[in-house]
Design a protein around this motif. Sequence first.
Motif, PDB file in Angstrom:
ATOM      1  N   GLY A  24       0.811  -1.211   0.000  1.00  0.00           N
ATOM      2  CA  GLY A  24       0.000   0.000   0.000  1.00  0.00           C
ATOM      3  C   GLY A  24       0.843   1.259   0.000  1.00  0.00           C
ATOM      4  O   GLY A  24       0.538   2.234  -0.695  1.00  0.00           O
ATOM      5  N   CYS A  25       1.924   1.261   0.782  1.00  0.00           N
ATOM      6  CA  CYS A  25       2.812   2.428   0.827  1.00  0.00           C
ATOM      7  C   CYS A  25       3.519   2.635  -0.508  1.00  0.00           C
ATOM      8  O   CYS A  25       3.663   3.765  -0.985  1.00  0.00           O
ATOM      9  N   GLN A  26       3.954   1.547  -1.116  1.00  0.00           N
ATOM     10  CA  GLN A  26       4.714   1.667  -2.354  1.00  0.00           C
ATOM     11  C   GLN A  26       3.826   1.975  -3.558  1.00  0.00           C
ATOM     12  O   GLN A  26       4.127   2.878  -4.340  1.00  0.00           O
ATOM     13  N   LEU A  27       2.734   1.233  -3.713  1.00  0.00           N
ATOM     14  CA  LEU A  27       1.907   1.394  -4.909  1.00  0.00           C
ATOM     15  C   LEU A  27       0.811   2.441  -4.739  1.00  0.00           C
ATOM     16  O   LEU A  27       0.377   3.043  -5.717  1.00  0.00           O
ATOM     17  N   GLY A  28       0.355   2.657  -3.501  1.00  0.00           N
ATOM     18  CA  GLY A  28      -0.684   3.655  -3.269  1.00  0.00           C
ATOM     19  C   GLY A  28      -0.128   5.052  -3.073  1.00  0.00           C
ATOM     20  O   GLY A  28      -0.690   6.036  -3.555  1.00  0.00           O
ATOM     21  N   LEU A  29       1.009   5.151  -2.364  1.00  0.00           N
ATOM     22  CA  LEU A  29       1.619   6.452  -2.090  1.00  0.00           C
ATOM     23  C   LEU A  29       2.845   6.719  -2.956  1.00  0.00           C
ATOM     24  O   LEU A  29       3.388   7.824  -2.930  1.00  0.00           O
ATOM     25  N   GLY A  30       3.295   5.706  -3.691  1.00  0.00           N
ATOM     26  CA  GLY A  30       4.447   5.901  -4.566  1.00  0.00           C
ATOM     27  C   GLY A  30       5.769   6.000  -3.832  1.00  0.00           C
ATOM     28  O   GLY A  30       6.744   6.538  -4.369  1.00  0.00           O
ATOM     29  N   LEU A  31       5.829   5.479  -2.598  1.00  0.00           N
ATOM     30  CA  LEU A  31       7.061   5.552  -1.818  1.00  0.00           C
ATOM     31  C   LEU A  31       8.026   4.451  -2.258  1.00  0.00           C
ATOM     32  O   LEU A  31       7.600   3.400  -2.733  1.00  0.00           O
ATOM     33  N   PRO A  32       9.317   4.672  -2.087  1.00  0.00           N
ATOM     34  CA  PRO A  32      10.277   3.643  -2.511  1.00  0.00           C
ATOM     35  C   PRO A  32      10.243   2.388  -1.660  1.00  0.00           C
ATOM     36  O   PRO A  32      10.739   1.341  -2.071  1.00  0.00           O
ATOM     37  N   LYS A  33       9.678   2.478  -0.457  1.00  0.00           N
ATOM     38  CA  LYS A  33       9.583   1.312   0.422  1.00  0.00           C
ATOM     39  C   LYS A  33       8.441   1.530   1.398  1.00  0.00           C
ATOM     40  O   LYS A  33       7.922   2.644   1.530  1.00  0.00           O
ATOM     41  N   GLY A  34       8.048   0.461   2.083  1.00  0.00           N
ATOM     42  CA  GLY A  34       6.986   0.576   3.067  1.00  0.00           C
ATOM     43  C   GLY A  34       7.487   1.153   4.379  1.00  0.00           C
ATOM     44  O   GLY A  34       8.688   1.265   4.626  1.00  0.00           O
ATOM     45  N   MET A  35       6.552   1.523   5.248  1.00  0.00           N
ATOM     46  CA  MET A  35       6.903   2.156   6.515  1.00  0.00           C
ATOM     47  C   MET A  35       7.737   1.252   7.418  1.00  0.00           C
ATOM     48  O   MET A  35       8.600   1.725   8.161  1.00  0.00           O
ATOM     49  N   LEU A  36       7.494  -0.051   7.372  1.00  0.00           N
ATOM     50  CA  LEU A  36       8.252  -0.950   8.235  1.00  0.00           C
ATOM     51  C   LEU A  36       9.716  -1.007   7.812  1.00  0.00           C
ATOM     52  O   LEU A  36      10.616  -1.080   8.653  1.00  0.00           O
ATOM     53  N   ARG A  37       9.966  -0.969   6.508  1.00  0.00           N
ATOM     54  CA  ARG A  37      11.348  -0.938   6.014  1.00  0.00           C
ATOM     55  C   ARG A  37      12.015   0.380   6.401  1.00  0.00           C
ATOM     56  O   ARG A  37      13.185   0.404   6.805  1.00  0.00           O
ATOM     57  N   TYR A  38      11.273   1.483   6.253  1.00  0.00           N
ATOM     58  CA  TYR A  38      11.813   2.774   6.680  1.00  0.00           C
ATOM     59  C   TYR A  38      12.211   2.716   8.155  1.00  0.00           C
ATOM     60  O   TYR A  38      13.288   3.168   8.553  1.00  0.00           O
TER      61      TYR A  38
END
Length: 651
Positions: free
Chosen positions: A324-338
């Motif tokens: 959801g973070c990567q494909l919905g918000l276009g982030l390079p990684k999800g929050m848990l990886r961050y």
Amino acid sequence: MKVAVIGSGVMGHGIAELFAMAGHEVWINDVSEEILKSALQRIRWSLEKLAERGSLKENVDSVMSRIRSSVDQEKTLRGAEFVVEVVKEDLELKREIFKRAERLASEGATLVSNTSSLPITEISQGLSHPERVAGMHFFNPPVLMPLVEIVRGEETSEDTVRKVADLSKQLGKEFIVVRDVPGFFVNRILLRIMEAGCFLVDKGFASVEEVDSTSMEELGFPMGVFLLADYTGLDVGASVWNAVIKRGFEAYPCRKVQELVSQGHLGVKSGRGFYSYPQPGKFTRPQLPSAKPGISHFILAPAVNEVASLIRQGIVSVEDSEKGCQLGLGLPKGMLRYADEIGLDKVMSALEEMKRLTGMGHFSPDPSLITLISQGKLGRKTGEGFYKYEARERTFTTIYVKREPPVAWIVLNRPSRYNALNWDMVKELSEALDELEEDPEIRVIAVKGEGKAFCAGADVQEFLSLTPVKAMMVSRKFHEVFFKIQFLTKPVVAAINGVALGGGFELAMACDVRIASKIAEMGQPEVNLGLIPGGGGTFRLPRLAKRRGLELVITGERLKAQEALELGLVDKVVEHESLEDEVTKFAETVSSRPPLAVALGKMAVNTGRETNSWVSSAYEASLFGLLFSTSDFKEGVRAFLERRRPEFKGV
């Protein structure tokens, strides 16, 4: 299958286009013929663009022939097997449409809402078959954005979720499944990021511009926090914000958004929001300052806490949260990886500070976060956080190599001698570089020292046994390994964690990027021994420090990290405890780029330094043309045209 799309606005016409492209008979409904005519024109325009790019499997007229429009909602709904509601965020209006759809659509029809904030359970109240209702939240623009968020209401059946998931795949979309909570998943995370930005600005930690530059430069966000709010529309964001707050979502109040909306400053659409734009509807990126150190973990902390809470409650799975973070918000990684990369202890520290300054309970660290920290699981730096990290090590005599894809660390390991370079270390460095260049998982190589020093230079004790000829040969061997670094096909970063003197500084200067701790010192002190630099210092130092280069060679002056930064000898100076994190961020950024372009870009730059402009320009042109033959180039162009994140393979 007959698909009824109720609402033909920004999202509605795009959703109708998607279903028609997938081969379905689509009926689209709105309140006036004029609105519908505009929607059909926009659909045709979009299809023509897709056809130009080669992304359409049939001709435009064939797709358009499957789309019918009508202002008669009952006619549109009658006999439909799948109904998509895409009207404004008005709960009563949506309920009316669903009651009508339940009465007129075919028996067993699936009814979905594209709502971004209103609970599916509330929308389906009063229906005879709420089990056939789900959320099917597309992202703008629906034709290009790869994700669908499927929302399971309290009464939604497994069969309905399966049908919506199967249809999402047929439309060419990835999907996540979330339980029905205000804001669902993607918007809740976006709101947490927004509240963090508002907190930082309100409390004087950073300006709007600094929050945006930090989120893009340090965290890799595609757009800054406030810039994205302007782009999507401040009124839209405020509407979602108010809807979820009304239903119990606690958040730090972003008063500036409400103030701007009340003044009619809605962002790009009105020509002014947090930023000013040339004219209404015309987006231009503003000039932003450099990233503000020390705030990136504050930007992430509330969102990380929210994800941890939603996973613990069973609202969303770990896999879907990252997707959801990567494909919905276009982030390079999800929050848990961050979180694992910045350290769970830093996340908790930021949350506790936010709670202390606001008195708001929702900033309390989630129990799952507290448990991990109490177990010493702080993320990548301890080998485990939300994820486990397998650090594969190979130990040599004077160095060891730690692989943490996409980065590999070469650690100079003679701490009792301040990691001084000796003949064995030079040979082992060369061998390690050869191995890592061949490792497809490794995209960036970092060099650092064990203990308090980066590298104090060549081991002077070994000088005593050298004849003049052997000294020349040793110098040549130093040159060989340092040139190997310079012309390696992967970027090499010097993580200067302490003193870097003599040969140690020459090693750092041979690297492509130099990131220094604030406590680092560097210089070429060979003149104090009656020598000159023997590992490239006489030509690399003047290239980097210009006119000061000669002065530093003949005086042996030692420089503090900040002085070295001002002279261009290092690229960045960071807090000592953040050094490895900064290198990892750089590696993550590079790993998202096409490997062949990175390799040839490095070769072109470094070869150009060693020759004249005629030769270097010819070499550059050859490499530029060569990259047109790669699959990565074709993927990059397709992804750019389709407004998605490219997937580079290095071929």
